[in-house]
Scaffold this motif. Structure first.
Motif, mmCIF file in Angstrom:
data_model
loop_
_atom_site.group_PDB
_atom_site.id
_atom_site.type_symbol
_atom_site.label_atom_id
_atom_site.label_comp_id
_atom_site.label_asym_id
_atom_site.label_seq_id
_atom_site.Cartn_x
_atom_site.Cartn_y
_atom_site.Cartn_z
ATOM 1 N N ARG A 1 0.914 -1.255 0.001
ATOM 2 C CA ARG A 1 -0.326 -0.258 -0.119
ATOM 3 C C ARG A 1 0.906 1.488 -0.167
ATOM 4 N N LEU A 2 0.622 2.426 -0.894
ATOM 5 C CA LEU A 2 1.525 3.483 -0.934
ATOM 6 C C LEU A 2 0.686 4.615 -0.417
ATOM 7 N N HIS A 3 -0.255 4.543 -0.448
ATOM 8 C CA HIS A 3 -1.257 5.840 -0.149
ATOM 9 C C HIS A 3 -2.789 5.362 0.461
ATOM 10 N N ARG A 4 -3.458 6.314 0.419
ATOM 11 C CA ARG A 4 -4.807 5.386 1.414
ATOM 12 C C ARG A 4 -5.734 4.818 -0.001
ATOM 13 N N ASN A 5 -5.448 5.017 -0.781
ATOM 14 C CA ASN A 5 -6.319 4.980 -1.984
ATOM 15 C C ASN A 5 -5.379 3.908 -3.170
ATOM 16 N N CYS A 6 -4.047 3.964 -2.873
ATOM 17 C CA CYS A 6 -3.546 3.288 -4.109
ATOM 18 C C CYS A 6 -3.006 1.686 -3.294
ATOM 19 N N VAL A 7 -2.395 0.489 -4.259
ATOM 20 C CA VAL A 7 -1.839 -0.462 -3.887
ATOM 21 C C VAL A 7 -1.534 -0.690 -4.954
ATOM 22 N N VAL A 8 0.245 -1.597 -4.828
ATOM 23 C CA VAL A 8 1.240 -1.204 -6.026
ATOM 24 C C VAL A 8 1.790 -3.060 -6.118
ATOM 25 N N ASN A 9 2.347 -3.386 -7.520
ATOM 26 C CA ASN A 9 3.346 -4.584 -7.298
ATOM 27 C C ASN A 9 4.051 -4.174 -7.377
ATOM 28 N N ARG A 10 5.074 -4.995 -6.663
ATOM 29 C CA ARG A 10 6.489 -4.414 -6.241
ATOM 30 C C ARG A 10 6.541 -5.386 -7.568
ATOM 31 N N GLN A 11 6.276 -6.688 -8.168
ATOM 32 C CA GLN A 11 7.081 -6.274 -9.658
ATOM 33 C C GLN A 11 7.258 -5.840 -10.425
ATOM 34 N N PHE A 12 6.568 -4.669 -10.196
ATOM 35 C CA PHE A 12 6.744 -3.468 -11.059
ATOM 36 C C PHE A 12 6.888 -2.311 -11.315
ATOM 37 N N VAL A 13 7.633 -1.980 -9.923
ATOM 38 C CA VAL A 13 8.525 -1.244 -9.551
ATOM 39 C C VAL A 13 9.768 -0.968 -9.889
ATOM 40 N N GLU A 14 9.819 0.564 -10.854
ATOM 41 C CA GLU A 14 11.520 0.823 -11.184
ATOM 42 C C GLU A 14 12.933 1.417 -10.402
ATOM 43 N N ARG A 15 11.590 2.452 -9.373
ATOM 44 C CA ARG A 15 12.542 3.139 -8.533
ATOM 45 C C ARG A 15 11.428 3.996 -7.985
ATOM 46 N N LEU A 16 12.117 4.356 -6.240
ATOM 47 C CA LEU A 16 11.689 5.209 -5.464
ATOM 48 C C LEU A 16 11.851 6.634 -6.305
ATOM 49 N N GLU A 17 11.339 8.063 -6.131
ATOM 50 C CA GLU A 17 12.090 9.270 -5.370
ATOM 51 C C GLU A 17 11.499 9.729 -4.504
ATOM 52 N N GLY B 1 6.905 10.806 -1.327
ATOM 53 C CA GLY B 1 7.503 9.895 -2.409
ATOM 54 C C GLY B 1 6.959 9.954 -3.646
ATOM 55 N N LEU B 2 7.624 9.580 -4.424
ATOM 56 C CA LEU B 2 7.154 8.927 -5.957
ATOM 57 C C LEU B 2 7.143 7.467 -6.432
ATOM 58 N N VAL B 3 6.217 6.697 -6.964
ATOM 59 C CA VAL B 3 6.846 5.625 -6.562
ATOM 60 C C VAL B 3 7.147 5.837 -8.717
ATOM 61 N N HIS B 4 8.515 4.641 -9.344
ATOM 62 C CA HIS B 4 7.975 5.104 -10.878
ATOM 63 C C HIS B 4 8.311 3.700 -11.514
ATOM 64 N N LEU B 5 6.971 3.340 -11.761
ATOM 65 C CA LEU B 5 6.805 1.558 -12.700
ATOM 66 C C LEU B 5 6.998 1.934 -13.911
ATOM 67 N N THR C 1 5.624 0.383 -16.018
ATOM 68 C CA THR C 1 5.126 0.947 -17.471
ATOM 69 C C THR C 1 4.592 2.153 -17.766
ATOM 70 N N GLY C 2 6.025 3.241 -16.728
ATOM 71 C CA GLY C 2 6.117 5.022 -17.068
ATOM 72 C C GLY C 2 4.866 5.546 -16.655
ATOM 73 N N GLU C 3 3.964 4.676 -15.770
ATOM 74 C CA GLU C 3 3.843 5.437 -14.358
ATOM 75 C C GLU C 3 3.959 6.064 -12.984
ATOM 76 N N VAL C 4 3.836 7.048 -13.022
ATOM 77 C CA VAL C 4 4.568 7.665 -11.572
ATOM 78 C C VAL C 4 2.961 7.805 -10.611
ATOM 79 N N LEU C 5 3.581 7.159 -9.023
ATOM 80 C CA LEU C 5 2.037 6.492 -8.120
ATOM 81 C C LEU C 5 3.023 7.683 -7.081
#
Length: 119
Positions: free
Chosen positions: A65-81, A87-91, A93-97
């Protein structure tokens, strides 16, 4: 990836009940009492359920869980900022959460342990 994890059973108006592999699910995002399910092939589905409904159906070793409204699959995480607002999670797929400030250190630890698991 746990191969024995059961697929998600989703009811689609057009085609009825279908099964989807959780390993193809990139992230889930809540909007009120609905959830957007975002898949690796680019599909997005708006489902009339909350994240609380889907969370127990997802393997905890893969989804965080990244946020109260977002859950992400770790396999698609490229990097953290790190940013001043959290903070931001770069996937891959090119998306940033966004990552909430409160969850930042936990997310960072979980992703670091996952990286060592992959190596």
């Amino acid at each position: 990836m746990p191969t024995d994890w059961p697929p998600l059973k989703l009811y689609l108006r057009e085609t009825g009940r279908q099964f989807f592999s959780v390993s193809d699910l990139v992230y889930l995002q809540a909007v009120a009492n609905y959830s957007w399910l975002n898949w690796a092939d680019g599909r997005r589905m708006l489902m009339p359920r909350t994240l609380k409904y889907y969370s127990p159906q997802l393997p905890t070793e893969l989804f965080i869980r990244l946020h109260r409204n977002c859950v992400v699959n770790r396999q698609f995480v490229e990097r953290l900022e790190r940013t001043e607002t959290g903070g931001l999670v770069h996937l891959s797929t090119g998306e940033v959460l966004p990552v909430s400030r409160r969850r930042w250190s936990l997310v960072r630890r979980q992703l670091a342990s996952h990286r060592s698991y992959l190596s």
